[in-house]
Design a protein around this motif. Structure first.
Motif, short mmCIF file in Angstrom:
data_model
loop_
_atom_site.label_atom_id
_atom_site.label_comp_id
_atom_site.label_asym_id
_atom_site.label_seq_id
_atom_site.Cartn_x
_atom_site.Cartn_y
_atom_site.Cartn_z
N ASN A 33 -6.71 -47.11 -47.46
CA ASN A 33 -5.67 -48.01 -46.97
C ASN A 33 -5.73 -47.95 -45.45
O ASN A 33 -5.16 -47.05 -44.83
CB ASN A 33 -4.29 -47.59 -47.48
N THR A 237 -5.73 -56.13 -47.80
CA THR A 237 -4.73 -57.20 -47.68
C THR A 237 -3.53 -56.82 -46.81
O THR A 237 -3.12 -57.60 -45.95
CB THR A 237 -4.27 -57.65 -49.07
N PRO A 238 -2.93 -55.63 -46.99
CA PRO A 238 -1.79 -55.27 -46.13
C PRO A 238 -2.16 -55.24 -44.65
O PRO A 238 -1.36 -55.65 -43.79
CB PRO A 238 -1.40 -53.88 -46.63
N GLN A 241 -2.44 -58.83 -43.43
CA GLN A 241 -1.10 -59.40 -43.31
C GLN A 241 -0.39 -58.87 -42.06
O GLN A 241 0.33 -59.62 -41.38
CB GLN A 241 -0.28 -59.08 -44.55
N GLY A 242 -0.61 -57.60 -41.75
CA GLY A 242 -0.01 -57.02 -40.55
C GLY A 242 -0.56 -57.65 -39.29
O GLY A 242 0.19 -57.91 -38.32
#
Length: 278
Positions: A33, A237-238, A241-242
């Motif tokens: 992550n 993806t996170p 998006q950030g």
């Protein structure tokens, strides 16, 4: 005997630690992550160009890479990680940036990289942060005024390995010959030495070359849209998006416009509205 046993125990412990460290290092990118890791380290590692004036160029005086993308990456980093957030920069080229991202050497690519359907098969892109268009750079007085002239005169066009510009010009000027160089510095040298009649890439990059080389001009308008996006691994993806949220916030609070003006206000013919399109 006891000393021997202690030494053996120490060796076993060190071997176990080595195995643990090795297994962590071999952890696939898809299982990481990146956003959480970067939030913990307060650092984002960016892959950037170091040969592209206005966007990312190595300053030989202090050894630092400077440009629009560098300043934007710093602003995005602080927007995402807070005031203590640090942007780390690793130099990439058009041909090395994708492998370095896939290998986990960098977290994201911000290196004049056009968001294309073909590239989206391999990586995910942020929203557009600079709307460029492909054009031509020629010597003043050149008979090449646009891409049609290049096609009719069967001239030689210079490009860079790993850039989609060469593929684009081959479609619109199939009669032209193509010579690909490693980077833009080599391509510019080849243009000056007469190895080609025109150099093709995004107009933002070409404007930077024309500023440094006043005898050369950007000509013919744009014949292919080249929206730049920040590339990240498709599994992150996170993180993507950030980045999108940070770009939107920078546009809203005016920092984006200040950075754009800082680097392009002296460029003759530069269209702020076009470049700032989302």
């Amino acid at each position: 005997m006891k000393k021997l046993m202690r030494r053996l125990g120490l060796v076993v412990a060190l071997l176990a630690l080595t195995v643990v460290v090795s297994s962590c290092g071999s952890k696939p990118l898809s299982s990481r992550n990146v956003l959480k890791v970067d939030q913990q380290s307060k650092t984002i590692t960016w892959g950037v160009k170091a040969d592209t004036r206005l966007f990312g160029l190595l300053d030989t005086k202090d050894g630092k890479i400077k440009g629009f993308e560098i300043d934007l990456a710093k602003a995005i980093t602080k927007q995402m990680l807070g005031s203590k957030g640090k942007a780390k920069f690793i130099q990439v080229t058009s041909s090395t940036r994708m492998p370095m991202l896939k290998n986990g050497n960098i977290d994201a690519i911000i290196a004049t990289m056009t968001n294309t359907p073909e590239r989206r098969k391999q990586v995910a892109f942020s929203n557009t942060y600079f709307y460029a268009g492909q054009s031509l750079l020629v010597k003043k007085g050149s008979r090449i005024k646009n891409v049609k002239d290049l096609n009719q005169q069967k001239g030689t066009v210079l490009g860079v390995v790993g850039s989609d510009s060469v593929e684009n010009v081959a479609k619109v000027a199939p009669n032209a010959k193509v010579l690909q160089l490693t980077d833009y510095a080599q391509a510019m040298t080849a243009l000056k030495s007469g190895q080609g009649q025109a150099l093709t890439t995004d107009n933002g990059i070409l404007y930077g070359m024309s500023v440094q080389n006043p005898d050369y001009v950007v000509t013919g308008g744009t014949f292919v849209s080249e929206p730049y996006g920040i590339a990240v691994d498709k599994t992150q993806t996170p993180f993507r998006q950030g980045i999108n949220q940070a770009i939107a916030e920078l546009r809203a609070n005016g920092q984006y416009q200040k950075i754009l003006h800082k680097w392009f206000h002296n460029v003759k013919g530069f269209d702020y509205e076009e470049a700032a399109q989302e």
